[in-house]
Design a protein around this motif. Structure first.
Motif, PDB file in Angstrom:
ATOM      1  N   GLN A 144       0.827  -1.208   0.000  1.00  0.00           N
ATOM      2  CA  GLN A 144       0.000   0.000   0.000  1.00  0.00           C
ATOM      3  C   GLN A 144       0.860   1.256   0.000  1.00  0.00           C
ATOM      4  O   GLN A 144       0.523   2.248  -0.645  1.00  0.00           O
ATOM      5  CB  GLN A 144      -0.944  -0.035   1.211  1.00  0.00           C
ATOM      6  CG  GLN A 144      -2.016  -1.097   1.081  1.00  0.00           C
ATOM      7  CD  GLN A 144      -2.741  -1.373   2.379  1.00  0.00           C
ATOM      8  OE1 GLN A 144      -2.200  -1.169   3.483  1.00  0.00           O
ATOM      9  NE2 GLN A 144      -3.972  -1.841   2.294  1.00  0.00           N
ATOM     10  N   GLN A 145       1.982   1.206   0.706  1.00  0.00           N
ATOM     11  CA  GLN A 145       2.910   2.338   0.663  1.00  0.00           C
ATOM     12  C   GLN A 145       3.418   2.556  -0.751  1.00  0.00           C
ATOM     13  O   GLN A 145       3.444   3.692  -1.243  1.00  0.00           O
ATOM     14  CB  GLN A 145       4.090   2.095   1.603  1.00  0.00           C
ATOM     15  CG  GLN A 145       5.149   3.187   1.554  1.00  0.00           C
ATOM     16  CD  GLN A 145       6.336   2.902   2.461  1.00  0.00           C
ATOM     17  OE1 GLN A 145       6.216   2.180   3.443  1.00  0.00           O
ATOM     18  NE2 GLN A 145       7.481   3.459   2.131  1.00  0.00           N
ATOM     19  N   ALA A 146       3.811   1.480  -1.434  1.00  0.00           N
ATOM     20  CA  ALA A 146       4.322   1.587  -2.799  1.00  0.00           C
ATOM     21  C   ALA A 146       3.258   2.115  -3.756  1.00  0.00           C
ATOM     22  O   ALA A 146       3.589   2.739  -4.770  1.00  0.00           O
ATOM     23  CB  ALA A 146       4.834   0.227  -3.270  1.00  0.00           C
ATOM     24  N   ALA A 147       1.997   1.880  -3.428  1.00  0.00           N
ATOM     25  CA  ALA A 147       0.892   2.376  -4.247  1.00  0.00           C
ATOM     26  C   ALA A 147       0.503   3.810  -3.898  1.00  0.00           C
ATOM     27  O   ALA A 147      -0.470   4.338  -4.443  1.00  0.00           O
ATOM     28  CB  ALA A 147      -0.319   1.462  -4.096  1.00  0.00           C
ATOM     29  N   PHE A 148       1.241   4.447  -2.992  1.00  0.00           N
ATOM     30  CA  PHE A 148       1.006   5.829  -2.569  1.00  0.00           C
ATOM     31  C   PHE A 148      -0.272   5.996  -1.742  1.00  0.00           C
ATOM     32  O   PHE A 148      -0.881   7.064  -1.737  1.00  0.00           O
ATOM     33  CB  PHE A 148       0.970   6.784  -3.762  1.00  0.00           C
ATOM     34  CG  PHE A 148       2.293   6.967  -4.461  1.00  0.00           C
ATOM     35  CD1 PHE A 148       3.312   7.684  -3.871  1.00  0.00           C
ATOM     36  CD2 PHE A 148       2.510   6.423  -5.715  1.00  0.00           C
ATOM     37  CE1 PHE A 148       4.530   7.870  -4.512  1.00  0.00           C
ATOM     38  CE2 PHE A 148       3.716   6.599  -6.375  1.00  0.00           C
ATOM     39  CZ  PHE A 148       4.736   7.314  -5.771  1.00  0.00           C
ATOM     40  N   ALA A 149      -0.673   4.945  -1.000  1.00  0.00           N
ATOM     41  CA  ALA A 149      -1.888   5.067  -0.194  1.00  0.00           C
ATOM     42  C   ALA A 149      -1.755   6.102   0.915  1.00  0.00           C
ATOM     43  O   ALA A 149      -2.765   6.665   1.364  1.00  0.00           O
ATOM     44  CB  ALA A 149      -2.267   3.719   0.384  1.00  0.00           C
ATOM     45  N   VAL A 177     -11.633  12.169   1.779  1.00  0.00           N
ATOM     46  CA  VAL A 177     -10.204  11.940   1.671  1.00  0.00           C
ATOM     47  C   VAL A 177      -9.914  11.574   0.221  1.00  0.00           C
ATOM     48  O   VAL A 177     -10.605  10.758  -0.388  1.00  0.00           O
ATOM     49  CB  VAL A 177      -9.716  10.844   2.645  1.00  0.00           C
ATOM     50  CG1 VAL A 177     -10.453   9.531   2.461  1.00  0.00           C
ATOM     51  CG2 VAL A 177      -8.217  10.625   2.501  1.00  0.00           C
ATOM     52  N   TRP A 178      -8.890  12.217  -0.329  1.00  0.00           N
ATOM     53  CA  TRP A 178      -8.539  12.074  -1.738  1.00  0.00           C
ATOM     54  C   TRP A 178      -7.220  11.322  -1.867  1.00  0.00           C
ATOM     55  O   TRP A 178      -6.257  11.605  -1.146  1.00  0.00           O
ATOM     56  CB  TRP A 178      -8.401  13.449  -2.387  1.00  0.00           C
ATOM     57  CG  TRP A 178      -9.679  14.228  -2.481  1.00  0.00           C
ATOM     58  CD1 TRP A 178     -10.467  14.675  -1.452  1.00  0.00           C
ATOM     59  CD2 TRP A 178     -10.332  14.660  -3.679  1.00  0.00           C
ATOM     60  NE1 TRP A 178     -11.550  15.356  -1.936  1.00  0.00           N
ATOM     61  CE2 TRP A 178     -11.504  15.365  -3.298  1.00  0.00           C
ATOM     62  CE3 TRP A 178     -10.024  14.537  -5.036  1.00  0.00           C
ATOM     63  CZ2 TRP A 178     -12.370  15.937  -4.226  1.00  0.00           C
ATOM     64  CZ3 TRP A 178     -10.886  15.108  -5.974  1.00  0.00           C
ATOM     65  CH2 TRP A 178     -12.048  15.788  -5.567  1.00  0.00           C
ATOM     66  N   MET A 179      -7.172  10.390  -2.802  1.00  0.00           N
ATOM     67  CA  MET A 179      -5.942   9.689  -3.145  1.00  0.00           C
ATOM     68  C   MET A 179      -6.036   9.217  -4.582  1.00  0.00           C
ATOM     69  O   MET A 179      -7.094   9.333  -5.224  1.00  0.00           O
ATOM     70  CB  MET A 179      -5.679   8.518  -2.193  1.00  0.00           C
ATOM     71  CG  MET A 179      -6.716   7.423  -2.213  1.00  0.00           C
ATOM     72  SD  MET A 179      -6.346   6.050  -1.066  1.00  0.00           S
ATOM     73  CE  MET A 179      -6.482   6.852   0.540  1.00  0.00           C
ATOM     74  N   SER A 180      -4.940   8.700  -5.104  1.00  0.00           N
ATOM     75  CA  SER A 180      -4.962   8.218  -6.484  1.00  0.00           C
ATOM     76  C   SER A 180      -5.782   6.946  -6.588  1.00  0.00           C
ATOM     77  O   SER A 180      -6.012   6.232  -5.601  1.00  0.00           O
ATOM     78  CB  SER A 180      -3.544   7.975  -6.987  1.00  0.00           C
ATOM     79  OG  SER A 180      -2.996   6.802  -6.407  1.00  0.00           O
ATOM     80  N   ALA A 181      -6.212   6.643  -7.812  1.00  0.00           N
ATOM     81  CA  ALA A 181      -6.981   5.417  -8.037  1.00  0.00           C
ATOM     82  C   ALA A 181      -6.155   4.186  -7.685  1.00  0.00           C
ATOM     83  O   ALA A 181      -6.685   3.213  -7.137  1.00  0.00           O
ATOM     84  CB  ALA A 181      -7.453   5.359  -9.485  1.00  0.00           C
ATOM     85  N   GLY A 182      -4.862   4.212  -7.996  1.00  0.00           N
ATOM     86  CA  GLY A 182      -4.000   3.087  -7.635  1.00  0.00           C
ATOM     87  C   GLY A 182      -3.897   2.913  -6.141  1.00  0.00           C
ATOM     88  O   GLY A 182      -3.916   1.781  -5.630  1.00  0.00           O
ATOM     89  N   ALA A 183      -3.795   4.028  -5.421  1.00  0.00           N
ATOM     90  CA  ALA A 183      -3.751   3.963  -3.956  1.00  0.00           C
ATOM     91  C   ALA A 183      -5.055   3.403  -3.407  1.00  0.00           C
ATOM     92  O   ALA A 183      -5.066   2.526  -2.528  1.00  0.00           O
ATOM     93  CB  ALA A 183      -3.482   5.345  -3.382  1.00  0.00           C
ATOM     94  N   ALA A 184      -6.180   3.893  -3.916  1.00  0.00           N
ATOM     95  CA  ALA A 184      -7.471   3.426  -3.433  1.00  0.00           C
ATOM     96  C   ALA A 184      -7.666   1.940  -3.708  1.00  0.00           C
ATOM     97  O   ALA A 184      -8.221   1.207  -2.877  1.00  0.00           O
ATOM     98  CB  ALA A 184      -8.593   4.237  -4.079  1.00  0.00           C
TER      99      ALA A 184
END
Length: 303
Positions: A239-244, A255-262
């Motif tokens: 999840q860290q690598a996915a920028f969560a 809360v906003w994050m990238s689709a990859g993080a989500a």
């Protein structure tokens, strides 16, 4: 208080009411990826950055435009153009930050990024249009990459500052003073980590996303999570690598994050965010993430 002692910090933090200031920004600005390419200087200490042939300028532009449109539906959002000589400018939060009444300009570690701090259009917007007073840290010698290195709990006036080449101990002190914080906890990031906001997010003072592997001392991560319990999500290395953890609360309930993080979050993590009072807003940013940052890095907050 600015300290490396977590016990002293959290003793102070527990005394801080949720009255320091607005927990979420009133507006934001972005910088478009008009000259999107790999910045080799920045790549020296950003392990998240992709090889040069993985950069797709057209896709990055489309993603960034979609992000701007989505954000504009939530809060006023301005977008500045990119420049030929500032390929990393898509991440303006490292260079510019605000607190009520003041605009802060950071000191960047790499020369390629120091050029961003000199942009007359952004400075003019902050000083002349919005009327902020200047707190310019860009001309002193200590690296302090603002809300990349310093994660701020705006509701309580608390800072979490991870040291790396992008921020030294004196830079942490300068940011503590510039943001006018009540207390700042200073700690070392794990080897290979460059910014705190890739391994930690504090969401509107109510929740935290924590990657223990990004901290040189995992007990610091555990102490932060304990402070924000029961709304603290301990993230996996995947999840860290996915920028969560590179997430942000742009309104009290989102809360906003990238689709990859989500996509990296399981049902229980999503349920935890829901219990903390957050809807999840996910935006496709995989092309932009080639530059070594994600959604939170793209956003310069206006308080």
């Amino acid at each position: 208080m600015i300290t490396r002692d977590p016990e002293a910090f959290f003793a102070r933090a527990r005394q801080c009411p949720l009255d320091f200031g607005p927990a979420v920004p009133r507006a934001a600005f972005l910088v478009a990826p008009d000259r999107f390419r790999r910045a080799d200087e920045s790549a020296q200490d950003n392990r998240y950055m992709a090889p040069a042939d993985a950069f797709d300028g057209a896709r990055a532009q489309a993603e960034h435009r979609a992000l701007h449109l989505r954000m504009a539906g939530a809060l006023p959002t301005v977008c500045f153009p990119g420049h030929d000589d500032t390929p990393d400018a898509v991440f303006p939060n490292n260079v510019f930050a605000t607190v009520p009444g003041h605009a802060i300009v950071g000191r960047m570690h790499h020369p390629v990024r120091r050029r961003e701090a000199a942009r007359a259009d952004i400075r003019g917007f902050l000083y002349d249009i919005l009327g902020y007073r200047e707190r310019d840290l860009s001309q002193q010698p200590h690296a302090c990459e603002l809300t990349g290195s310093l994660v701020v709990d705006r509701a309580r006036g608390l800072g979490y500052c991870g040291l790396s080449a992008r921020c030294d101990a004196e830079g942490a002190r300068l940011m503590h003073d510039a943001f006018g914080l009540r207390a700042t906890l200073v700690f070392d990031l794990a080897p290979g980590e460059y910014h705190t906001n890739v391994v930690l997010a504090v969401l509107a003072g109510r929740a935290a996303l924590v990657c223990a592997g990004g901290f040189a001392a995992p007990r610091i991560a555990e102490a932060i999570a304990a402070f924000y319990a029961p709304h603290a999500l301990m993230l996996t290395s995947a999840q860290q690598a996915a920028f969560a953890a590179n997430a942000i609360a742009l309104t009290p309930g989102t809360v906003w994050m990238s689709a990859g993080a989500a996509a990296s979050l399981g049902p229980e993590a999503r349920a935890d965010l829901d219990r903390a009072g957050f809807d999840l807003e996910a935006v496709a940013l995989d092309a932009l993430e080639a530059a070594g940052g994600s959604l939170r890095c793209c956003i310069a907050e206006i308080y």
